[in-house]
Design a protein around this motif. Structure first.
Motif, PDB file in Angstrom:
ATOM      1  N   ASN A 185      -0.677   3.623  -2.613  1.00 54.57           N
ATOM      2  CA  ASN A 185      -2.080   4.009  -2.408  1.00 54.57           C
ATOM      3  C   ASN A 185      -2.138   5.184  -1.443  1.00 54.57           C
ATOM      4  O   ASN A 185      -1.656   5.114  -0.315  1.00 54.57           O
ATOM      5  CB  ASN A 185      -2.892   2.843  -1.845  1.00 54.57           C
ATOM      6  CG  ASN A 185      -2.983   1.694  -2.813  1.00 54.57           C
ATOM      7  OD1 ASN A 185      -2.882   1.891  -4.015  1.00 54.57           O
ATOM      8  ND2 ASN A 185      -3.176   0.504  -2.289  1.00 54.57           N
ATOM      9  N   LYS A 186      -2.743   6.269  -1.898  1.00 54.13           N
ATOM     10  CA  LYS A 186      -2.843   7.484  -1.091  1.00 54.13           C
ATOM     11  C   LYS A 186      -4.317   7.821  -0.886  1.00 54.13           C
ATOM     12  O   LYS A 186      -5.182   7.449  -1.669  1.00 54.13           O
ATOM     13  CB  LYS A 186      -2.172   8.663  -1.806  1.00 54.13           C
ATOM     14  CG  LYS A 186      -0.755   8.411  -2.254  1.00 54.13           C
ATOM     15  CD  LYS A 186       0.208   8.700  -1.178  1.00 54.13           C
ATOM     16  CE  LYS A 186       1.619   8.581  -1.771  1.00 54.13           C
ATOM     17  NZ  LYS A 186       2.603   8.283  -0.831  1.00 54.13           N
ATOM     18  N   CYS A 187      -4.599   8.517   0.207  1.00 61.34           N
ATOM     19  CA  CYS A 187      -5.972   8.937   0.467  1.00 61.34           C
ATOM     20  C   CYS A 187      -5.960  10.284   1.184  1.00 61.34           C
ATOM     21  O   CYS A 187      -4.939  10.705   1.727  1.00 61.34           O
ATOM     22  CB  CYS A 187      -6.711   7.889   1.290  1.00 61.34           C
ATOM     23  SG  CYS A 187      -6.048   7.647   2.924  1.00 61.34           S
ATOM     24  N   ASN A 219       0.799  -1.225   0.000  1.00 63.93           N
ATOM     25  CA  ASN A 219       0.000   0.000   0.000  1.00 63.93           C
ATOM     26  C   ASN A 219       0.833   1.278   0.000  1.00 63.93           C
ATOM     27  O   ASN A 219       0.322   2.351   0.333  1.00 63.93           O
ATOM     28  CB  ASN A 219      -0.946   0.007   1.199  1.00 63.93           C
ATOM     29  CG  ASN A 219      -2.046  -1.000   1.044  1.00 63.93           C
ATOM     30  OD1 ASN A 219      -2.830  -0.915   0.119  1.00 63.93           O
ATOM     31  ND2 ASN A 219      -2.078  -1.962   1.942  1.00 63.93           N
ATOM     32  N   PRO A 258      -0.496   7.947   3.005  1.00 65.57           N
ATOM     33  CA  PRO A 258      -0.502   6.522   2.646  1.00 65.57           C
ATOM     34  C   PRO A 258      -1.602   5.773   3.416  1.00 65.57           C
ATOM     35  O   PRO A 258      -1.906   6.094   4.570  1.00 65.57           O
ATOM     36  CB  PRO A 258       0.875   6.038   3.063  1.00 65.57           C
ATOM     37  CG  PRO A 258       1.718   7.270   3.106  1.00 65.57           C
ATOM     38  CD  PRO A 258       0.789   8.380   3.502  1.00 65.57           C
ATOM     39  N   VAL A 259      -2.182   4.796   2.760  1.00 66.85           N
ATOM     40  CA  VAL A 259      -3.298   4.058   3.344  1.00 66.85           C
ATOM     41  C   VAL A 259      -2.879   3.330   4.616  1.00 66.85           C
ATOM     42  O   VAL A 259      -3.635   3.259   5.587  1.00 66.85           O
ATOM     43  CB  VAL A 259      -3.874   3.058   2.303  1.00 66.85           C
ATOM     44  CG1 VAL A 259      -4.884   2.131   2.941  1.00 66.85           C
ATOM     45  CG2 VAL A 259      -4.498   3.806   1.160  1.00 66.85           C
ATOM     46  N   THR A 296      -3.180   5.573   7.699  1.00 66.09           N
ATOM     47  CA  THR A 296      -4.562   5.780   8.155  1.00 66.09           C
ATOM     48  C   THR A 296      -5.117   4.520   8.810  1.00 66.09           C
ATOM     49  O   THR A 296      -5.851   4.603   9.804  1.00 66.09           O
ATOM     50  CB  THR A 296      -5.458   6.208   6.991  1.00 66.09           C
ATOM     51  OG1 THR A 296      -5.404   5.229   5.963  1.00 66.09           O
ATOM     52  CG2 THR A 296      -5.038   7.548   6.440  1.00 66.09           C
ATOM     53  N   ALA A 297      -4.765   3.344   8.281  1.00 65.34           N
ATOM     54  CA  ALA A 297      -5.247   2.091   8.876  1.00 65.34           C
ATOM     55  C   ALA A 297      -4.669   1.897  10.277  1.00 65.34           C
ATOM     56  O   ALA A 297      -5.389   1.529  11.214  1.00 65.34           O
ATOM     57  CB  ALA A 297      -4.891   0.912   7.981  1.00 65.34           C
TER      58      ALA A 297
END
Length: 102
Positions: free
Chosen positions: A24-26, A21, A39-40, A43-44
């Motif tokens: 993967n950015k959000c 991940n 980065p995901v 946040t997780a």
């Protein structure tokens, strides 16, 4: 040894999650501020950490609400085993009677 192997496997899963991940950015909105391109995996992990923090009061409350374990009842002094061949105090006293049974 089992704990070490379990720890290594969990660590490997976390590492694989992070590596898969990285790209993967959000965006995360706090209502008044927006953090962009996080980065995901960050946040997780932050969500997981705050979830654990929210569970702490419930765990503390659970420990306080458990019934206390009562101490075992101690035998009366007359029931102690200190006579001959493991006989109780009452049995030793009974041997002095004229009708005592050996």
């Amino acid at each position: 040894m089992r704990r070490l192997i379990g720890f290594i496997l969990i660590f490997a899963l976390f590492l694989a999650f992070i590596v898969l991940n990285l790209d993967n950015k959000c965006d995360v909105s706090f209502g008044f501020q927006t953090a962009k391109d996080l980065p995901v995996f960050i946040t997780a992990f932050v969500a997981f950490f705050f979830g654990m923090l929210c569970a702490v009061p419930f765990i503390i409350g659970l420990k306080k609400s458990r019934p206390r374990v009562e101490e075992p009842i101690k035998p009366h002094k007359g029931a102690r085993f200190f006579g001959r061949k493991g006989k109780s105090h009452a049995a030793v006293e009974g041997e002095n009677d004229p009708y005592g049974i050996d």
